[in-house]
Design an enzyme around this catalytic site. Structure first.
Site, PDB file in Angstrom:
ATOM      1  N   ARG B 259       0.863  -1.180   0.000  1.00 59.96           N
ATOM      2  CA  ARG B 259       0.000   0.000   0.000  1.00 59.96           C
ATOM      3  C   ARG B 259       0.896   1.225   0.000  1.00 59.96           C
ATOM      4  O   ARG B 259       1.575   1.507   0.987  1.00 59.96           O
ATOM      5  CB  ARG B 259      -0.873  -0.034   1.264  1.00 59.96           C
ATOM      6  CG  ARG B 259      -2.008   0.961   1.271  1.00 59.96           C
ATOM      7  CD  ARG B 259      -2.706   0.954   2.612  1.00 59.96           C
ATOM      8  NE  ARG B 259      -1.909   1.637   3.608  1.00 59.96           N
ATOM      9  CZ  ARG B 259      -1.838   1.307   4.888  1.00 59.96           C
ATOM     10  NH1 ARG B 259      -2.517   0.282   5.348  1.00 59.96           N
ATOM     11  NH2 ARG B 259      -1.088   1.995   5.725  1.00 59.96           N
ATOM     12  N   HIS B 263      -3.394   4.378   5.075  1.00 59.83           N
ATOM     13  CA  HIS B 263      -4.647   3.599   5.043  1.00 59.83           C
ATOM     14  C   HIS B 263      -5.788   4.425   4.458  1.00 59.83           C
ATOM     15  O   HIS B 263      -6.488   4.009   3.545  1.00 59.83           O
ATOM     16  CB  HIS B 263      -4.972   3.149   6.476  1.00 59.83           C
ATOM     17  CG  HIS B 263      -6.340   2.582   6.652  1.00 59.83           C
ATOM     18  ND1 HIS B 263      -6.742   1.407   6.042  1.00 59.83           N
ATOM     19  CD2 HIS B 263      -7.398   3.011   7.371  1.00 59.83           C
ATOM     20  CE1 HIS B 263      -8.002   1.147   6.386  1.00 59.83           C
ATOM     21  NE2 HIS B 263      -8.425   2.100   7.185  1.00 59.83           N
ATOM     22  N   TYR B 272       4.542   4.588  11.406  1.00 56.22           N
ATOM     23  CA  TYR B 272       4.790   3.144  11.517  1.00 56.22           C
ATOM     24  C   TYR B 272       5.634   2.543  10.400  1.00 56.22           C
ATOM     25  O   TYR B 272       5.873   1.356  10.384  1.00 56.22           O
ATOM     26  CB  TYR B 272       3.473   2.373  11.661  1.00 56.22           C
ATOM     27  CG  TYR B 272       2.437   2.629  10.562  1.00 56.22           C
ATOM     28  CD1 TYR B 272       2.505   1.933   9.351  1.00 56.22           C
ATOM     29  CD2 TYR B 272       1.397   3.539  10.741  1.00 56.22           C
ATOM     30  CE1 TYR B 272       1.566   2.149   8.355  1.00 56.22           C
ATOM     31  CE2 TYR B 272       0.452   3.755   9.750  1.00 56.22           C
ATOM     32  CZ  TYR B 272       0.543   3.061   8.559  1.00 56.22           C
ATOM     33  OH  TYR B 272      -0.391   3.280   7.572  1.00 56.22           O
TER      34      TYR B 272
END
Lengths: 376, 364
Positions: B259, B263, B272
């Site tokens: 990805r 998100h 992260y």
């Protein structure tokens, strides 16, 4: 017993295990592979539901409703855990697997979310799944599927996808079951818009309401009061039920007892006890908890001016408290006394040896009626 | 090999037909898609990337409430849609809008959920596309039941159900795999392993050698595929679809992809993951390698590329226009579809709202 044969072929017990013809079912999705679905066949020679008038238990009435639904519509499938060869732990699906075959009534892997989730897909794809959750508390792994999908898919898709399915859940106490086998979970479902939540109190209603539930274009959570499975009554299978109607099951002019499912028998007992004392007690069986039939219930309460709601579930934030609130709002000027509730305590369902203290009984109902500001 | 002769274990290395430089690598088990198929896939990739970019821009302009982008995962999106035939069904998640659009749903209708007008903007039956699912893995069971209904009527429908790596930890993922395998249903479980479930990395989802390895426990074949290689994806997914069509049951396909963006717009992915890691994946972009391949083979020239870019730009412009128009909402729709026939209780509530609206308008 009288058997009214509506079928040239003879007794309903000998109905063919094959699927019914498309004729009459209106199904756009009749299986091409089924020999019985040959459109050239004489529709009158296809297996039909035969009407009977017979005394039977509620369990037998439910079994009869499932059997008749399978015969009437080849889109109906029955599945769950132990519903096949065993016929269900309460024998509600007894004989259906043998009679209708593995394609129509079958056992699944032991997974409640899987049972309800696959039923969602089947309903999307033209079938009418009727699934069994073995006991009330064991239905909880399927709760997300019920609330997030079963209840909402019609709304999410603006009606493009409907969920004609039935989730049968035995519920309530009174059978001496150990924990997780006697919960009253109807409030969780009744709180969820999009679901129709139904519970019968007689074999006749069990038959008629289950047939109506299977025919409904909306998903129905069908709560079966397990303590009444072995209660008996006359069932006329030609009687149909309106899924959205409550029913005044006993006429009376002094006080209205409003109840549903397993508690209806308690209400009737209390009415009988008070009849001996000269008090005229009306009993309403709500039958469909949601959508709620305000009209029947409010008309009943207005005719007496006093009301007690009786239910087994813990009373806090319950169907009983909802009914109490609705009656208070809509009948205030007719009421002679505050609306009372008699419910289970706000504790987890009691262990078998405690349950007689937990369950609302006739004495508790009589005490509640006594408190309704009588002038005499 | 299983007793039935089907190999259940996935390969140690994901299937790849086009390497990162666009060179063809032959595979004994998976045929290379035809030239026309590759050209079609490339055009869809161009559209998919443009839609992703446009939707990200629409979020920044406040026209979309949220957009979970599939930027970097377009090869998975395109292949999932192209592997299916007309009568088949796709069960997508919220991140799979490009798949939904590749199946034929108009971009503005696919964006209805994310814009916030309504929950699903298209008729699932018209396109063979279920409503995009927001709860994780729940739609996998719907896919299984859908396939079961088709099998009941002996219809040749195959169902492809999409999910991410996070969803493989959910109970419904396992129940769906188990039901499909036990009843031998034509379902392709397609996991886009993009390494993160919001912020939680794959290592926290599973201790298995790969997600595809989970298949063996259910008695179905699992396969791993390079998720940025549209050729390999098409070939592996088409084989899984064919397998279902032949009546041989379900397959689990795990695509290894990444990805590239957060998100959603509400997420800060710098908390992260390292930028170097993201950059390393940028070098494996799913569009670049097909383009290199097609150009090297003389199957794509400037003119064709211009035409594709123009088509993609047209889609984006149409989407922009549709999203910039303020939708006309009918408040009665709140009550219209809850039940097939509106109950009296909701009639009463609609009357209440109607009265409220009328009084508000009278004051204005």
């Amino acid at each position: 017993m009288s058997t009214v044969t509506m079928n040239r072929r003879g007794a309903g017990t000998q109905a063919a295990p094959s699927v019914a013809a498309a004729a009459g079912s209106g199904s756009p999705t009749t299986p091409a592979a089924s020999p019985a679905s040959d459109p050239t066949a004489d529709a009158a020679l296809q297996p039909k539901v035969t009407h009977v008038v017979e005394t039977m238990t509620m369990a037998a009435a439910l079994n009869r409703a499932l059997s008749d639904a399978l015969t009437a519509d080849d889109r109906v499938l029955i599945f769950g855990e132990d519903v096949g060869a065993l016929g269900g732990v309460f024998r509600i699906t007894d004989g259906l697997n043998a009679r209708f075959g593995e394609k129509r009534c079958f056992d699944t892997p032991l997974a409640e979310s899987g049972i309800v989730g696959t039923a969602v897909g089947m309903a999307m794809n033209g079938l009418i799944p009727v699934v069994e959750m073995q006991f009330d508390a064991f239905a909880l792994p399927a709760f997300e599927q019920v609330v997030s999908h079963v209840a909402k898919l019609g709304n999410r898709t603006r009606g493009a996808v409907r969920m004609p399915m039935v989730i049968r859940i035995p519920f309530g106490g009174g059978i001496g079951g150990v924990e997780h086998h006697c919960d009253s979970s109807e409030t969780y479902y009744a709180h969820t818009p999009g679901l129709t939540v139904v519970t019968p109190s007689t074999p006749q209603d069990a038959y008629s309401l289950l047939r109506a539930a299977i025919e409904s274009p909306d998903p129905v959570v069908f709560m079966e009061p397990k303590k009444l499975y072995w209660s008996k009554g006359v069932v006329d299978t030609s009687i149909t039920a309106d899924l959205r109607r409550a029913s005044v099951i006993r006429e009376g002019s002094d006080v209205t007892l409003i109840s549903y499912g397993p508690s209806v028998s308690v209400a009737l007992e209390a009415a009988e006890a008070l009849a001996d004392e000269g008090r005229s007690v009306q009993v309403v069986d709500v039958r469909t908890l949601t959508p709620f039939d305000d009209q029947t219930v409010m008309d009943a309460v207005r005719s007496t001016g006093r009301a007690v709601v009786i239910a087994e579930a813990p009373g806090f934030v319950s169907v009983a408290s909802e009914i109490q609130a609705r009656v208070s709002e809509q009948c205030f000027e007719y009421l002679e006394a505050p609306v009372r509730r008699v419910t289970g305590f706000d504790t987890p369902f009691a262990s078998p040896k405690f349950e007689h203290w937990y369950l609302p009984d006739v004495d508790r109902v009589l005490d509640a009626i006594d408190s309704l500001h009588w002038e005499d | 090999m299983s007793p039935s002769g089907t190999r259940l274990l996935p390969r140690d290395v994901p299937v790849q037909l086009l390497d990162e430089h666009g060179s063809l690598t032959k595979d004994a088990d998976y045929p290379t898609p035809s030239m026309e198929r590759m050209q079609q896939a490339y055009a869809s990739l161009i559209n998919g990337r443009r839609i992703n970019d446009q939707c990200n821009a629409l979020v920044r302009q406040g026209r979309l409430a949220v957009y979970p982008s599939s930027n970097g995962q377009e090869a998975c999106q395109v292949a999932a849609a192209l592997a299916l035939s007309d009568g088949d069904w796709l069960f997508p998640t919220y991140r799979d809008s490009v798949s939904v659009i590749t199946r034929g749903v108009a971009p503005e209708d696919a964006m209805v959920l994310l814009r916030g007008d309504w929950h699903s903007g298209y008729d699932p039956h018209e396109f063979g596309v279920a409503p995009q699912a927001t709860p994780l893995a729940t739609q996998l069971l719907h896919a299984v039941g859908f396939a079961q209904a088709a099998a009941y009527r002996n219809e040749p429908t195959v169902v492809l159900a999409m999910c991410g790596d996070g969803a493989t930890s959910e109970g419904d993922f396992h129940e769906a795999m188990n039901f499909a395998a036990v009843f031998k249903l034509p379902v392709v479980f397609f996991v886009q392993n993009n390494e993160f479930a919001i912020s939680v990395p794959l290592a926290r989802q599973t201790a298995a050698p790969s997600l595809a390895h989970k298949a063996i426990g259910y008695g179905m074949p699992g396969q791993r595929v390079d998720g940025n290689d549209v050729a390999a994806l098409l070939s592996v997914l088409e084989e899984a679809v064919d397998r279902g069509r032949r009546g041989e049951g379900p397959t689990l396909v795990e695509a290894h992809t990444y990805r590239m963006l957060a998100h959603t717009n509400a997420d800060d992915d710098t908390r992260y993951r390292e930028r170097e890691e993201v950059q390393a994946w940028a070098d494996r972009d799913p569009l670049t390698r097909v383009r290199s391949y097609l150009r090297a083979e003389g199957l794509l020239d400037d003119k064709a590329e211009e035409a594709m870019a123009e088509t993609a730009e047209g889609i984006a412009a149409e989407l922009r226009a549709a999203m910039n128009a303020d939708p006309v909402l009918n408040p009665e729709e709140l009550f219209a579809h809850v039940y097939a026939e509106r109950p009296a209780t909701l009639d009463a509530q609609w009357a209440l709202l109607q009265d409220e609206i009328e009084r508000t308008e009278a004051r204005a």
